[in-house]
Design a protein around this motif. Structure first.
Motif, PDB file in Angstrom:
ATOM      1  N   ASN A 146      -1.517   1.979 -11.209  1.00  0.00           N
ATOM      2  CA  ASN A 146      -2.487   2.845 -10.539  1.00  0.00           C
ATOM      3  C   ASN A 146      -2.152   3.073  -9.069  1.00  0.00           C
ATOM      4  N   LYS A 147      -1.600   2.048  -8.418  1.00  0.00           N
ATOM      5  CA  LYS A 147      -1.325   2.141  -6.986  1.00  0.00           C
ATOM      6  C   LYS A 147       0.166   2.207  -6.676  1.00  0.00           C
ATOM      7  N   ILE A 148       0.991   2.265  -7.717  1.00  0.00           N
ATOM      8  CA  ILE A 148       2.438   2.372  -7.514  1.00  0.00           C
ATOM      9  C   ILE A 148       2.954   3.556  -8.330  1.00  0.00           C
ATOM     10  N   ASN A 149       3.543   4.522  -7.651  1.00  0.00           N
ATOM     11  CA  ASN A 149       4.073   5.700  -8.324  1.00  0.00           C
ATOM     12  C   ASN A 149       5.578   5.806  -8.088  1.00  0.00           C
ATOM     13  N   CYS A 150       6.305   6.158  -9.156  1.00  0.00           N
ATOM     14  CA  CYS A 150       7.760   6.246  -9.087  1.00  0.00           C
ATOM     15  C   CYS A 150       8.220   7.693  -9.275  1.00  0.00           C
ATOM     16  N   TYR A 151       9.265   8.074  -8.548  1.00  0.00           N
ATOM     17  CA  TYR A 151       9.768   9.439  -8.599  1.00  0.00           C
ATOM     18  C   TYR A 151      11.295   9.437  -8.560  1.00  0.00           C
ATOM     19  N   ARG A 152      11.893  10.423  -9.224  1.00  0.00           N
ATOM     20  CA  ARG A 152      13.316  10.685  -9.017  1.00  0.00           C
ATOM     21  C   ARG A 152      13.393  11.884  -8.085  1.00  0.00           C
ATOM     22  N   ILE A 153      13.899  11.683  -6.873  1.00  0.00           N
ATOM     23  CA  ILE A 153      13.860  12.742  -5.864  1.00  0.00           C
ATOM     24  C   ILE A 153      15.223  13.382  -5.617  1.00  0.00           C
ATOM     25  N   GLY A 154      16.257  12.866  -6.264  1.00  0.00           N
ATOM     26  CA  GLY A 154      17.590  13.438  -6.102  1.00  0.00           C
ATOM     27  C   GLY A 154      18.515  12.844  -7.135  1.00  0.00           C
ATOM     28  N   GLY A 155      19.790  13.162  -7.093  1.00  0.00           N
ATOM     29  CA  GLY A 155      20.749  12.664  -8.083  1.00  0.00           C
ATOM     30  C   GLY A 155      20.559  11.211  -8.459  1.00  0.00           C
ATOM     31  N   GLU A 156      20.980  10.289  -7.573  1.00  0.00           N
ATOM     32  CA  GLU A 156      20.834   8.851  -7.847  1.00  0.00           C
ATOM     33  C   GLU A 156      19.793   8.230  -6.929  1.00  0.00           C
ATOM     34  N   GLU A 157      18.931   9.066  -6.384  1.00  0.00           N
ATOM     35  CA  GLU A 157      17.937   8.611  -5.423  1.00  0.00           C
ATOM     36  C   GLU A 157      16.533   8.639  -6.025  1.00  0.00           C
ATOM     37  N   PHE A 158      15.819   7.560  -5.808  1.00  0.00           N
ATOM     38  CA  PHE A 158      14.462   7.419  -6.325  1.00  0.00           C
ATOM     39  C   PHE A 158      13.523   7.069  -5.172  1.00  0.00           C
ATOM     40  N   SER A 159      12.238   7.255  -5.420  1.00  0.00           N
ATOM     41  CA  SER A 159      11.262   6.868  -4.409  1.00  0.00           C
ATOM     42  C   SER A 159      10.077   6.178  -5.075  1.00  0.00           C
ATOM     43  N   LEU A 160       9.490   5.248  -4.344  1.00  0.00           N
ATOM     44  CA  LEU A 160       8.282   4.568  -4.804  1.00  0.00           C
ATOM     45  C   LEU A 160       7.230   4.672  -3.717  1.00  0.00           C
ATOM     46  N   VAL A 161       6.024   5.002  -4.108  1.00  0.00           N
ATOM     47  CA  VAL A 161       4.903   5.101  -3.168  1.00  0.00           C
ATOM     48  C   VAL A 161       3.872   4.040  -3.548  1.00  0.00           C
ATOM     49  N   PHE A 162       3.568   3.163  -2.591  1.00  0.00           N
ATOM     50  CA  PHE A 162       2.603   2.075  -2.803  1.00  0.00           C
ATOM     51  C   PHE A 162       1.333   2.405  -2.023  1.00  0.00           C
ATOM     52  N   GLU A 163       0.228   2.581  -2.718  1.00  0.00           N
ATOM     53  CA  GLU A 163      -1.029   2.945  -2.064  1.00  0.00           C
ATOM     54  C   GLU A 163      -1.868   1.715  -1.730  1.00  0.00           C
ATOM     55  N   GLU A 164      -2.159   1.560  -0.449  1.00  0.00           N
ATOM     56  CA  GLU A 164      -3.075   0.525   0.027  1.00  0.00           C
ATOM     57  C   GLU A 164      -2.775  -0.847  -0.581  1.00  0.00           C
ATOM     58  N   ILE A 165      -1.511  -1.202  -0.571  1.00  0.00           N
ATOM     59  CA  ILE A 165      -1.081  -2.526  -1.023  1.00  0.00           C
ATOM     60  C   ILE A 165      -0.551  -3.279   0.195  1.00  0.00           C
ATOM     61  N   ASN A 166      -0.895  -4.542   0.306  1.00  0.00           N
ATOM     62  CA  ASN A 166      -0.431  -5.375   1.408  1.00  0.00           C
ATOM     63  C   ASN A 166       1.071  -5.215   1.602  1.00  0.00           C
ATOM     64  N   PHE A 167       1.503  -5.023   2.838  1.00  0.00           N
ATOM     65  CA  PHE A 167       2.908  -4.732   3.120  1.00  0.00           C
ATOM     66  C   PHE A 167       3.849  -5.848   2.659  1.00  0.00           C
ATOM     67  N   VAL A 168       3.407  -7.079   2.797  1.00  0.00           N
ATOM     68  CA  VAL A 168       4.236  -8.208   2.338  1.00  0.00           C
ATOM     69  C   VAL A 168       4.401  -8.159   0.822  1.00  0.00           C
ATOM     70  N   GLU A 169       3.325  -7.820   0.126  1.00  0.00           N
ATOM     71  CA  GLU A 169       3.371  -7.702  -1.336  1.00  0.00           C
ATOM     72  C   GLU A 169       4.304  -6.563  -1.755  1.00  0.00           C
ATOM     73  N   VAL A 170       4.270  -5.467  -0.995  1.00  0.00           N
ATOM     74  CA  VAL A 170       5.168  -4.336  -1.274  1.00  0.00           C
ATOM     75  C   VAL A 170       6.622  -4.789  -1.192  1.00  0.00           C
ATOM     76  N   GLU A 171       6.952  -5.492  -0.137  1.00  0.00           N
ATOM     77  CA  GLU A 171       8.326  -5.961   0.048  1.00  0.00           C
ATOM     78  C   GLU A 171       8.728  -6.942  -1.050  1.00  0.00           C
ATOM     79  N   ASN A 172       7.794  -7.780  -1.471  1.00  0.00           N
ATOM     80  CA  ASN A 172       8.085  -8.713  -2.568  1.00  0.00           C
ATOM     81  C   ASN A 172       8.372  -7.962  -3.871  1.00  0.00           C
ATOM     82  N   LYS A 173       7.594  -6.923  -4.131  1.00  0.00           N
ATOM     83  CA  LYS A 173       7.816  -6.126  -5.350  1.00  0.00           C
ATOM     84  C   LYS A 173       9.161  -5.411  -5.297  1.00  0.00           C
ATOM     85  N   LEU A 174       9.508  -4.893  -4.145  1.00  0.00           N
ATOM     86  CA  LEU A 174      10.796  -4.203  -4.002  1.00  0.00           C
ATOM     87  C   LEU A 174      11.961  -5.167  -4.192  1.00  0.00           C
ATOM     88  N   GLU A 175      11.799  -6.392  -3.730  1.00  0.00           N
ATOM     89  CA  GLU A 175      12.842  -7.409  -3.948  1.00  0.00           C
ATOM     90  C   GLU A 175      12.978  -7.721  -5.438  1.00  0.00           C
TER      91      GLU A 175
END
Length: 239
Positions: A146-175
């Motif tokens: 619900n608060k994490i959305n994934c996108y393919r924005i280019g050839g081998e490039e992707f993006s993730l948008v995290f809505e109102e999630i603690n910044f430390v938690e965001v970094e942990n998820k990305l790791e």
């Protein structure tokens, strides 16, 4: 209706087929109308031909509407999703950022790039490159919610948008995402040849103030470039 509607709702909820659900609801409405009509005129057989025509015509209309709606949904999905990975595309990504900006929501924007992706295409072929994209997209989509959305924005490039999630938690998820991608092994899916390990570089920017949307993307992009300059296969947090 008081007794039958709850029962009908329960029955319909157990049916997986949309078309069957629509047909049941259609026939239910017609039966109620027939029942009331029979009470009023006290001769249920008087308008039997009209009833039969209504059932036939309404059934045809249900099928027509069902397939029209399905076609519209397919067209909409083609316009908003990437054809290969089935992830939301760049236009949806831009639209999401615009909504978050208008609502002034705090969010994190991550841009992820597959390391040495050109090597996969050059050393093997584009089918292997597509397979790599698919496997990475599967990892990303496994984190979507619900608060994490994934996108393919280019050839081998992707993006993730995290809505109102603690910044430390965001970094942990990305790791966790980075490590999960690192574990991908597509050798067993290939008939011959050995593919080098798949890794990703990630740049993330935590959005606390609101400005031009391009500034958000630029900030995450700068962090991504630093990750690549520092040796790839790592996460860098932007300013």
């Amino acid at each position: 209706m008081v007794f039958t509607l709850p029962m009908l709702k329960y029955i319909v909820s157990k049916i997986n087929s949309d078309i069957i659900q629509l047909l049941i609801l259609n026939y239910y409405c017609l039966l109620i109308g027939n029942f009331l009509n029979a009470i009023i005129i006290k001769n249920p057989l008087r308008d039997i031909n009209i009833y039969l025509h209504l059932y036939v015509i309404s059934t045809i209309l249900v099928f027509v509407l069902y397939y029209m709606i399905n076609d519209i949904k397919k067209m909409q999905k083609k316009a908003t999703h990437d054809y290969l990975t089935k992830m939301k595309n760049r236009s949806e990504f831009q639209a999401k950022l615009e909504v978050l900006q208008k609502k002034k929501k705090i969010f994190s924007l991550a841009i992820l790039d597959i390391d040495y992706f050109k090597v996969f295409n050059d050393s093997f072929n584009h089918l292997v490159g597509d397979l790599v994209l698919l496997e990475v997209s599967k990892v990303l989509l496994s984190f979507e919610g619900n608060k994490i959305n994934c996108y393919r924005i280019g050839g081998e490039e992707f993006s993730l948008v995290f809505e109102e999630i603690n910044f430390v938690e965001v970094e942990n998820k990305l790791e966790k995402i980075r490590l999960a991608v690192q574990k991908i092994n597509i050798d067993e899916m290939l008939l011959d040849g050995e593919v080098r390990g798949i890794t990703v570089s990630i740049g993330v920017s935590h959005i606390k103030t609101f400005s031009n949307i391009e500034n958000y993307i630029s900030s995450a992009d700068d962090a991504l470039y630093k990750a690549k300059e520092n040796g790839r296969n790592q996460l860098v947090v932007g300013k």
